[in-house]
Design a protein around this motif. Sequence first.
Motif, PDB file in Angstrom:
ATOM      1  N   MET A   1       0.840  -1.190   0.000  1.00 42.53           N
ATOM      2  CA  MET A   1       0.000   0.000   0.000  1.00 42.53           C
ATOM      3  C   MET A   1       0.881   1.249   0.000  1.00 42.53           C
ATOM      4  SD  MET A   1      -2.940   1.208   2.707  1.00 42.53           S
ATOM      5  CE  MET A   1      -4.040  -0.129   2.256  1.00 42.53           C
ATOM      6  N   ILE A   2       0.553   2.190  -0.853  1.00 44.18           N
ATOM      7  CA  ILE A   2       1.294   3.443  -0.961  1.00 44.18           C
ATOM      8  C   ILE A   2       0.506   4.521  -0.230  1.00 44.18           C
ATOM      9  CG2 ILE A   2       2.303   5.098  -2.578  1.00 44.18           C
ATOM     10  CD1 ILE A   2       2.022   2.687  -4.651  1.00 44.18           C
ATOM     11  N   THR A   3       1.132   5.215   0.695  1.00 44.91           N
ATOM     12  CA  THR A   3       0.402   6.138   1.554  1.00 44.91           C
ATOM     13  C   THR A   3       0.670   7.595   1.189  1.00 44.91           C
ATOM     14  OG1 THR A   3       2.156   6.282   3.222  1.00 44.91           O
ATOM     15  CG2 THR A   3       0.572   4.462   3.426  1.00 44.91           C
ATOM     16  N   TYR A   4      -0.214   8.437   1.670  1.00 47.33           N
ATOM     17  CA  TYR A   4      -0.102   9.876   1.453  1.00 47.33           C
ATOM     18  C   TYR A   4       1.124  10.444   2.167  1.00 47.33           C
ATOM     19  CZ  TYR A   4      -1.486  14.816   1.399  1.00 47.33           C
ATOM     20  OH  TYR A   4      -1.515  16.170   1.234  1.00 47.33           O
ATOM     21  N   GLN A   5       1.442   9.919   3.337  1.00 42.12           N
ATOM     22  CA  GLN A   5       2.609  10.392   4.076  1.00 42.12           C
ATOM     23  C   GLN A   5       3.908  10.096   3.321  1.00 42.12           C
ATOM     24  OE1 GLN A   5      -0.086   9.210   5.506  1.00 42.12           O
ATOM     25  NE2 GLN A   5      -0.605  10.867   6.923  1.00 42.12           N
ATOM     26  N   GLU A   6       3.973   8.945   2.641  1.00 44.56           N
ATOM     27  CA  GLU A   6       5.148   8.634   1.828  1.00 44.56           C
ATOM     28  C   GLU A   6       5.278   9.620   0.669  1.00 44.56           C
ATOM     29  OE1 GLU A   6       5.351   3.794   2.506  1.00 44.56           O
ATOM     30  OE2 GLU A   6       4.219   4.621   0.815  1.00 44.56           O
ATOM     31  N   PHE A   7       4.127  10.003   0.103  1.00 48.33           N
ATOM     32  CA  PHE A   7       4.144  11.006  -0.959  1.00 48.33           C
ATOM     33  C   PHE A   7       4.658  12.354  -0.436  1.00 48.33           C
ATOM     34  CE2 PHE A   7       1.657  14.617  -2.630  1.00 48.33           C
ATOM     35  CZ  PHE A   7       2.236  14.717  -3.895  1.00 48.33           C
ATOM     36  N   LEU A   8       4.173  12.788   0.733  1.00 42.19           N
ATOM     37  CA  LEU A   8       4.622  14.057   1.299  1.00 42.19           C
ATOM     38  C   LEU A   8       6.115  14.039   1.595  1.00 42.19           C
ATOM     39  CD1 LEU A   8       1.728  14.982   3.785  1.00 42.19           C
ATOM     40  CD2 LEU A   8       2.168  15.923   1.510  1.00 42.19           C
ATOM     41  N   GLU A   9       6.600  12.902   2.056  1.00 41.60           N
ATOM     42  CA  GLU A   9       8.030  12.779   2.357  1.00 41.60           C
ATOM     43  C   GLU A   9       8.860  12.970   1.095  1.00 41.60           C
ATOM     44  OE1 GLU A   9      11.146   9.476   4.227  1.00 41.60           O
ATOM     45  OE2 GLU A   9       8.973   9.156   4.353  1.00 41.60           O
ATOM     46  N   ALA A  10       8.415  12.365  -0.005  1.00 41.60           N
ATOM     47  CA  ALA A  10       9.130  12.534  -1.270  1.00 41.60           C
ATOM     48  C   ALA A  10       8.992  13.961  -1.789  1.00 41.60           C
ATOM     49  CB  ALA A  10       8.601  11.539  -2.298  1.00 41.60           C
ATOM     50  N   LYS A  11       7.818  14.531  -1.632  1.00 43.29           N
ATOM     51  CA  LYS A  11       7.571  15.901  -2.114  1.00 43.29           C
ATOM     52  C   LYS A  11       8.454  16.906  -1.387  1.00 43.29           C
ATOM     53  CE  LYS A  11       3.779  19.164  -2.917  1.00 43.29           C
ATOM     54  NZ  LYS A  11       2.317  19.404  -2.755  1.00 43.29           N
ATOM     55  N   ASN A  12       8.679  16.695  -0.109  1.00 43.74           N
ATOM     56  CA  ASN A  12       9.513  17.613   0.680  1.00 43.74           C
ATOM     57  C   ASN A  12      10.981  17.572   0.266  1.00 43.74           C
ATOM     58  OD1 ASN A  12       7.300  18.485   2.166  1.00 43.74           O
ATOM     59  ND2 ASN A  12       7.569  16.907   3.741  1.00 43.74           N
ATOM     60  N   LYS A  13      11.360  16.494  -0.432  1.00 41.26           N
ATOM     61  CA  LYS A  13      12.760  16.371  -0.871  1.00 41.26           C
ATOM     62  C   LYS A  13      13.020  17.085  -2.188  1.00 41.26           C
ATOM     63  CE  LYS A  13      13.509  11.912   1.420  1.00 41.26           C
ATOM     64  NZ  LYS A  13      13.812  10.471   1.223  1.00 41.26           N
ATOM     65  N   GLY A  14      11.984  17.591  -2.806  1.00 47.30           N
ATOM     66  CA  GLY A  14      12.181  18.314  -4.057  1.00 47.30           C
ATOM     67  C   GLY A  14      11.377  17.736  -5.199  1.00 47.30           C
ATOM     68  N   GLU A  15      11.331  18.495  -6.308  1.00 44.92           N
ATOM     69  CA  GLU A  15      10.531  18.118  -7.468  1.00 44.92           C
ATOM     70  C   GLU A  15      10.994  16.800  -8.079  1.00 44.92           C
ATOM     71  OE1 GLU A  15       7.506  18.413 -10.304  1.00 44.92           O
ATOM     72  OE2 GLU A  15       7.841  19.562  -8.454  1.00 44.92           O
ATOM     73  N   LEU A 165      -3.729   7.297  -2.740  1.00 42.49           N
ATOM     74  CA  LEU A 165      -2.798   7.658  -1.667  1.00 42.49           C
ATOM     75  C   LEU A 165      -3.600   7.806  -0.385  1.00 42.49           C
ATOM     76  CD1 LEU A 165      -0.648  10.326  -3.593  1.00 42.49           C
ATOM     77  CD2 LEU A 165      -0.135   7.896  -3.242  1.00 42.49           C
ATOM     78  N   TRP A 166      -3.552   6.777   0.462  1.00 41.99           N
ATOM     79  CA  TRP A 166      -4.357   6.732   1.684  1.00 41.99           C
ATOM     80  C   TRP A 166      -3.600   7.385   2.839  1.00 41.99           C
ATOM     81  CZ3 TRP A 166      -9.067   5.161   0.417  1.00 41.99           C
ATOM     82  CH2 TRP A 166      -9.231   4.265  -0.627  1.00 41.99           C
ATOM     83  N   ASP A 167      -4.367   8.045   3.693  1.00 37.87           N
ATOM     84  CA  ASP A 167      -3.790   8.652   4.886  1.00 37.87           C
ATOM     85  C   ASP A 167      -3.526   7.560   5.927  1.00 37.87           C
ATOM     86  OD1 ASP A 167      -3.757  10.007   7.597  1.00 37.87           O
ATOM     87  OD2 ASP A 167      -3.922  11.767   6.313  1.00 37.87           O
ATOM     88  N   GLU A 168      -2.318   7.506   6.454  1.00 39.07           N
ATOM     89  CA  GLU A 168      -1.957   6.470   7.420  1.00 39.07           C
ATOM     90  C   GLU A 168      -2.698   6.626   8.741  1.00 39.07           C
ATOM     91  OE1 GLU A 168       2.236   6.507   7.935  1.00 39.07           O
ATOM     92  OE2 GLU A 168       2.695   6.205   5.810  1.00 39.07           O
ATOM     93  N   ARG A 174      -6.424  10.939   0.389  1.00 42.04           N
ATOM     94  CA  ARG A 174      -5.892  12.302   0.430  1.00 42.04           C
ATOM     95  C   ARG A 174      -5.296  12.730  -0.915  1.00 42.04           C
ATOM     96  NH1 ARG A 174      -4.314  14.067   5.433  1.00 42.04           N
ATOM     97  NH2 ARG A 174      -4.012  16.069   4.367  1.00 42.04           N
ATOM     98  N   GLY A 175      -5.072  11.797  -1.804  1.00 45.67           N
ATOM     99  CA  GLY A 175      -4.487  12.111  -3.104  1.00 45.67           C
ATOM    100  C   GLY A 175      -4.533  10.895  -3.995  1.00 45.67           C
ATOM    101  N   GLY A 176      -4.058  11.069  -5.226  1.00 42.62           N
ATOM    102  CA  GLY A 176      -4.068   9.941  -6.145  1.00 42.62           C
ATOM    103  C   GLY A 176      -3.279  10.242  -7.405  1.00 42.62           C
ATOM    104  N   ILE A 177      -2.880   9.174  -8.084  1.00 43.37           N
ATOM    105  CA  ILE A 177      -2.126   9.285  -9.331  1.00 43.37           C
ATOM    106  C   ILE A 177      -2.877   8.515 -10.409  1.00 43.37           C
ATOM    107  CG2 ILE A 177       0.088   8.868 -10.472  1.00 43.37           C
ATOM    108  CD1 ILE A 177       1.280   8.653  -7.576  1.00 43.37           C
TER     109      ILE A 177
END
Length: 476
Positions: A1-15, A165-168, A174-177
Amino acid sequence: MITYQEFLEAKNKGENAMRDFIVNAISQHKASDEYRTAIDADAYDKQQNTTIMSYIKYMYNTMGAQVEDFTASNNKICSNFFHRLNVQRNTYLLGNGVSFTDHKVETINSDGTKTVVDETKKRLGNKFDVALKKGGYKALIHGVNFGFWNYDHLVFFPITQFVPLWDEDTSDLRGGIRFWQLKADKPMMIVLYEEDGYTKYRKTKKDAKLQEVEPKRGYIKITTSTKEGGVDSIDYTNYNTFPIVPLWGSDLHQSTLVGMKGGIDTFDLVRSGFANDLDDVAQIYWILSGADGMSEKDLADFRARLKLHHIAKVDEENSSVTPHTQEVPYQARETFCTAVRNQIYEDFGGLDVHTIAAGATNDHIDAAYQPMDEEADDYESQVTDFIYAILDIMGVQDNPTFKRNRISNQQQQTDMVLSAAEYLDEETVLNKLPFVTVDEVSQIMARKDAEMAQRVDIMDSANNGGEDEPNEDEEE
């Protein structure tokens, strides 16, 4: 399962880290059990049942090696249980569309007739029922489907094209691709959906990174016009909540293929095996006399020549070949297939129309529908929650209602409704009649009001005409 928090973590590292995350998330999603089950369900839905379609008959050669038996019949008969039963459940609930109770507005026309408009249904759009029915079907066979409220209409993203992208912490979406690709050698189009807007990307085999096609923008487009009719400015805003909502097919949150596949495969294998045996037995088998001196290889070659060329050469004095035939067991297979079929219907909670005799009373029909009603109750609760979430995005409060699409002894049900008609209002009577749909009720009521208004006008005209006529006893 891919979570929204994992997405935010990657997003904070840059584009670049975020774009790498999107590509990896799609790859992981395609490897998930949910995705593979959905792909399998699509094949069964098209009556291309994967187990029987990939079935191969094997034999052992003289060396003991397993090889494909190309001389054996290999008929592949796929049943249509999966599509048939899912269509039945979906149509049973959504075949008549959805109606709403709290925003019906009556307007008086120029001719005095009334028109009832469901304002909520009007805002949802003319194609809402069609979109919901199609989206609900995918939710059943895939386990879940994702509905996107695109300002004034509903669009669904199947799980074969959408990474949630599920919230843990809250388990909310919370999001999706979203991703789609015409063929493996064609570009992949990708849209990243977030709560504050969406961004479009494109990926080809030549590209090392995702290429941005459209920069991030809000979901609602606001255009300001000039006095001359031109465009003064364009701005974007967003909804109060994430505009993509999961529609689950059941409380189990899994595809209807799970648990059903084994029964379908067994049925297909038995039927296909029977057809193969008919072909193989029709070729006859032989008993060789006086062939004791033949080696295993000679016997195998001899059998192959018989099956392929239907010609055998033997020493007439010391050996012979005698053909034999046998009848294929039929009754046992027919009984077994019937039992498997009945079990598939029972486990799914489907209605087998063959169990309802002609002229059956509504009591018998209701009893046959009981398993389907129980499963439909679960499905209805999922659809109702989904609609409430869509209405919340729109800022509307209303209550959806459904009229299930079921067969009945219409004469008996009509007699029952009419016998109680004196205790009910006209709208309730129309709603209870089995041959009148929900959408027809308001139209019938409007026409009845028009007829009543016309009769009143005729009566008023007649009464006024009678008063204006002179008395026969009076002199002119």
